[in-house]
Design a protein around this motif. Structure first.
Motif, PDB file in Angstrom:
ATOM      1  N   ALA A 294     -11.467  -0.899  15.122  1.00 52.85           N
ATOM      2  CA  ALA A 294     -11.909   0.043  15.779  1.00 52.85           C
ATOM      3  C   ALA A 294     -12.976   1.160  14.977  1.00 52.85           C
ATOM      4  CB  ALA A 294     -10.495   0.907  16.250  1.00 52.85           C
ATOM      5  N   GLY A 295     -12.768   0.894  13.773  1.00 51.26           N
ATOM      6  CA  GLY A 295     -13.657   1.967  12.927  1.00 51.26           C
ATOM      7  C   GLY A 295     -13.245   3.263  13.037  1.00 51.26           C
ATOM      8  N   VAL A 296     -12.157   3.276  13.186  1.00 55.14           N
ATOM      9  CA  VAL A 296     -11.438   4.694  13.075  1.00 55.14           C
ATOM     10  C   VAL A 296     -10.385   4.831  12.149  1.00 55.14           C
ATOM     11  CG1 VAL A 296      -9.979   6.376  14.435  1.00 55.14           C
ATOM     12  CG2 VAL A 296     -11.516   4.987  15.594  1.00 55.14           C
ATOM     13  N   ALA A 297     -10.154   5.848  11.265  1.00 53.83           N
ATOM     14  CA  ALA A 297      -9.099   6.022  10.157  1.00 53.83           C
ATOM     15  C   ALA A 297      -7.682   5.964  10.920  1.00 53.83           C
ATOM     16  CB  ALA A 297      -9.278   7.206   9.616  1.00 53.83           C
ATOM     17  N   ILE A 298      -6.853   5.260  10.268  1.00 50.91           N
ATOM     18  CA  ILE A 298      -5.302   5.368  10.734  1.00 50.91           C
ATOM     19  C   ILE A 298      -4.742   5.831   9.408  1.00 50.91           C
ATOM     20  CG2 ILE A 298      -3.339   4.156  11.434  1.00 50.91           C
ATOM     21  CD1 ILE A 298      -5.203   2.212  13.311  1.00 50.91           C
ATOM     22  N   ILE A 299      -3.792   6.865   9.798  1.00 51.48           N
ATOM     23  CA  ILE A 299      -2.914   7.309   8.749  1.00 51.48           C
ATOM     24  C   ILE A 299      -1.496   7.213   8.934  1.00 51.48           C
ATOM     25  CG2 ILE A 299      -2.610   9.513   7.410  1.00 51.48           C
ATOM     26  CD1 ILE A 299      -5.160  10.233   7.885  1.00 51.48           C
ATOM     27  N   TRP A 300      -0.745   6.701   8.181  1.00 53.28           N
ATOM     28  CA  TRP A 300       0.845   6.675   8.388  1.00 53.28           C
ATOM     29  C   TRP A 300       1.357   7.796   7.836  1.00 53.28           C
ATOM     30  CZ3 TRP A 300       5.000   6.659   4.838  1.00 53.28           C
ATOM     31  CH2 TRP A 300       5.980   6.198   5.504  1.00 53.28           C
ATOM     32  N   GLN A 301       2.216   8.477   8.490  1.00 48.43           N
ATOM     33  CA  GLN A 301       3.031   9.623   8.049  1.00 48.43           C
ATOM     34  C   GLN A 301       4.336   9.403   8.492  1.00 48.43           C
ATOM     35  OE1 GLN A 301       0.976  13.121   9.733  1.00 48.43           O
ATOM     36  NE2 GLN A 301      -0.259  13.325   7.794  1.00 48.43           N
TER      37      GLN A 301
ATOM     38  N   GLY B 226      13.240  11.129  11.704  1.00 47.28           N
ATOM     39  CA  GLY B 226      13.835   9.861  12.195  1.00 47.28           C
ATOM     40  C   GLY B 226      12.825   8.703  12.264  1.00 47.28           C
ATOM     41  N   GLY B 227      11.754   8.709  11.526  1.00 48.14           N
ATOM     42  CA  GLY B 227      10.817   7.631  11.562  1.00 48.14           C
ATOM     43  C   GLY B 227       9.442   7.967  10.938  1.00 48.14           C
ATOM     44  N   PHE B 228       8.577   7.346  11.723  1.00 50.28           N
ATOM     45  CA  PHE B 228       7.127   7.522  11.029  1.00 50.28           C
ATOM     46  C   PHE B 228       6.129   7.512  12.219  1.00 50.28           C
ATOM     47  CE2 PHE B 228       8.793   3.356  10.822  1.00 50.28           C
ATOM     48  CZ  PHE B 228       7.997   2.758  11.532  1.00 50.28           C
ATOM     49  N   ARG B 229       4.890   7.600  12.028  1.00 49.08           N
ATOM     50  CA  ARG B 229       3.837   7.577  13.058  1.00 49.08           C
ATOM     51  C   ARG B 229       2.605   7.283  12.675  1.00 49.08           C
ATOM     52  NH1 ARG B 229       4.545  13.685  13.638  1.00 49.08           N
ATOM     53  NH2 ARG B 229       3.116  14.481  12.326  1.00 49.08           N
ATOM     54  N   PHE B 230       1.835   6.563  13.256  1.00 49.16           N
ATOM     55  CA  PHE B 230       0.444   6.155  12.838  1.00 49.16           C
ATOM     56  C   PHE B 230      -0.499   6.944  13.573  1.00 49.16           C
ATOM     57  CE2 PHE B 230       3.129   2.341  11.738  1.00 49.16           C
ATOM     58  CZ  PHE B 230       2.689   2.164  10.673  1.00 49.16           C
TER      59      PHE B 230
ATOM     60  N   PRO C 179       1.543  10.534   2.961  1.00 51.49           N
ATOM     61  CA  PRO C 179       0.546   9.677   3.953  1.00 51.49           C
ATOM     62  C   PRO C 179      -0.162   8.738   3.306  1.00 51.49           C
ATOM     63  CG  PRO C 179       0.217  12.361   4.031  1.00 51.49           C
ATOM     64  CD  PRO C 179       1.160  12.123   3.005  1.00 51.49           C
ATOM     65  N   VAL C 180      -0.394   7.636   4.287  1.00 44.79           N
ATOM     66  CA  VAL C 180      -0.921   6.267   3.403  1.00 44.79           C
ATOM     67  C   VAL C 180      -2.250   6.306   4.600  1.00 44.79           C
ATOM     68  CG1 VAL C 180      -0.862   4.088   3.229  1.00 44.79           C
ATOM     69  CG2 VAL C 180       1.264   5.377   2.828  1.00 44.79           C
ATOM     70  N   LEU C 181      -3.237   6.439   3.913  1.00 44.40           N
ATOM     71  CA  LEU C 181      -4.616   5.859   4.492  1.00 44.40           C
ATOM     72  C   LEU C 181      -4.840   4.382   4.579  1.00 44.40           C
ATOM     73  CD1 LEU C 181      -7.240   6.812   5.652  1.00 44.40           C
ATOM     74  CD2 LEU C 181      -8.254   6.899   3.259  1.00 44.40           C
ATOM     75  N   LEU C 182      -4.953   4.150   5.884  1.00 45.13           N
ATOM     76  CA  LEU C 182      -5.052   2.613   6.245  1.00 45.13           C
ATOM     77  C   LEU C 182      -6.506   2.034   6.625  1.00 45.13           C
ATOM     78  CD1 LEU C 182      -1.644   2.216   7.856  1.00 45.13           C
ATOM     79  CD2 LEU C 182      -2.058   1.453   5.687  1.00 45.13           C
ATOM     80  N   GLY C 183      -7.360   2.715   6.280  1.00 48.50           N
ATOM     81  CA  GLY C 183      -8.843   2.306   6.718  1.00 48.50           C
ATOM     82  C   GLY C 183      -9.755   3.502   7.277  1.00 48.50           C
ATOM     83  N   PRO C 184     -10.805   3.111   7.606  1.00 48.90           N
ATOM     84  CA  PRO C 184     -11.399   1.616   8.143  1.00 48.90           C
ATOM     85  C   PRO C 184     -12.098   1.075   7.078  1.00 48.90           C
ATOM     86  CG  PRO C 184     -12.702   3.574   8.752  1.00 48.90           C
ATOM     87  CD  PRO C 184     -11.676   4.306   7.966  1.00 48.90           C
ATOM     88  N   GLU C 185     -12.402   1.463   5.854  1.00 48.15           N
ATOM     89  CA  GLU C 185     -13.090   1.018   4.686  1.00 48.15           C
ATOM     90  C   GLU C 185     -12.122  -0.143   4.309  1.00 48.15           C
ATOM     91  OE1 GLU C 185     -11.998   4.266   4.451  1.00 48.15           O
ATOM     92  OE2 GLU C 185     -14.034   5.029   5.236  1.00 48.15           O
ATOM     93  N   PRO C 186     -12.976  -1.391   3.929  1.00 47.01           N
ATOM     94  CA  PRO C 186     -12.177  -2.575   3.420  1.00 47.01           C
ATOM     95  C   PRO C 186     -11.294  -2.368   2.069  1.00 47.01           C
ATOM     96  CG  PRO C 186     -14.803  -2.973   3.377  1.00 47.01           C
ATOM     97  CD  PRO C 186     -14.293  -1.370   4.116  1.00 47.01           C
ATOM     98  N   VAL C 187     -11.997  -1.319   1.339  1.00 48.58           N
ATOM     99  CA  VAL C 187     -11.448  -0.952   0.066  1.00 48.58           C
ATOM    100  C   VAL C 187     -10.404   0.389   0.247  1.00 48.58           C
ATOM    101  CG1 VAL C 187     -11.543  -0.707  -2.290  1.00 48.58           C
ATOM    102  CG2 VAL C 187     -12.922  -2.382  -1.354  1.00 48.58           C
ATOM    103  N   ILE C 188      -9.284   0.456   0.272  1.00 48.62           N
ATOM    104  CA  ILE C 188      -8.556   1.580   0.189  1.00 48.62           C
ATOM    105  C   ILE C 188      -8.015   2.008  -1.124  1.00 48.62           C
ATOM    106  CG2 ILE C 188      -8.208   1.301   2.806  1.00 48.62           C
ATOM    107  CD1 ILE C 188      -5.069   0.566   1.805  1.00 48.62           C
ATOM    108  N   PRO C 189      -7.712   3.310  -1.247  1.00 46.47           N
ATOM    109  CA  PRO C 189      -7.179   3.779  -2.596  1.00 46.47           C
ATOM    110  C   PRO C 189      -5.811   3.449  -3.018  1.00 46.47           C
ATOM    111  CG  PRO C 189      -7.733   5.654  -1.180  1.00 46.47           C
ATOM    112  CD  PRO C 189      -7.746   4.392  -0.129  1.00 46.47           C
TER     113      PRO C 189
END
Length: 144
Positions: free
Chosen positions: A61-68, A72-76, A100-110
């Motif tokens: 999608a070319g959009v940044a997705i962040i896991w937090q 009681g759980g988590f969200r993307f 928070p975990v950055l999951l893209g959109p770049e092919p290389v993430i931290p």
């Protein structure tokens, strides 16, 4: 003089049957036991797969997705609604470390990692991590 035929089982035969039943019952109970360690392993493997799924969705999608983590759980954040789950499989799973975990959109993430634990086995933790190039993987966090 003929002795009458005796019917029934000997004590040895009964003991052998009881021993076989005891071993079979013990084997089945060990096979069916779902320990806290196996639940934690399943949660870590699932989170690793969810990270990779979100990472692929982010790149597509070319959009940044962040896991937090959430109550009681988590969200993307940034993911299409309803495409990724937002709860742990077990109520005993907790996030020990990580944020928070950055999951893209770049092919290389931290380089990123989160540490999962269980309220029923607090001495055991598992790390879900990536070096930024390779997929997320589960590793022991050094505890027994």
């Amino acid at each position: 003089m003929r002795l009458p035929l005796q019917r029934g089982f000997t004590l040895i035969e009964l003991l052998v049957v009881v021993a076989i039943i005891a071993f079979a019952t013990a084997g089945v109970s060990f096979a069916l036991r779902d320990t806290a360690a196996s639940q934690l392993e399943r949660e870590a493997q699932r989170l690793s797969a969810l990270f990779e799924s979100a990472r692929a969705q982010s790149r597509t999608a070319g959009v940044a997705i962040i896991w937090q983590p959430a109550e009681g759980g988590f969200r993307f954040q940034g993911a299409r609604a309803g495409t990724l789950p937002e709860q742990w499989l077990s109520d005993t799973t907790v996030l020990v470390q990580g944020g928070p975990v950055l999951l893209g959109p770049e092919p290389v993430i931290p380089r990123q990692a989160v540490v999962l634990g269980s309220t029923t086995a607090p001495e055991r933790t598992l790390r879900v991590e990536t070096d930024g190039l390779r997929p997320f993987a589960v590793a022991s966090d050094g505890q027994p």
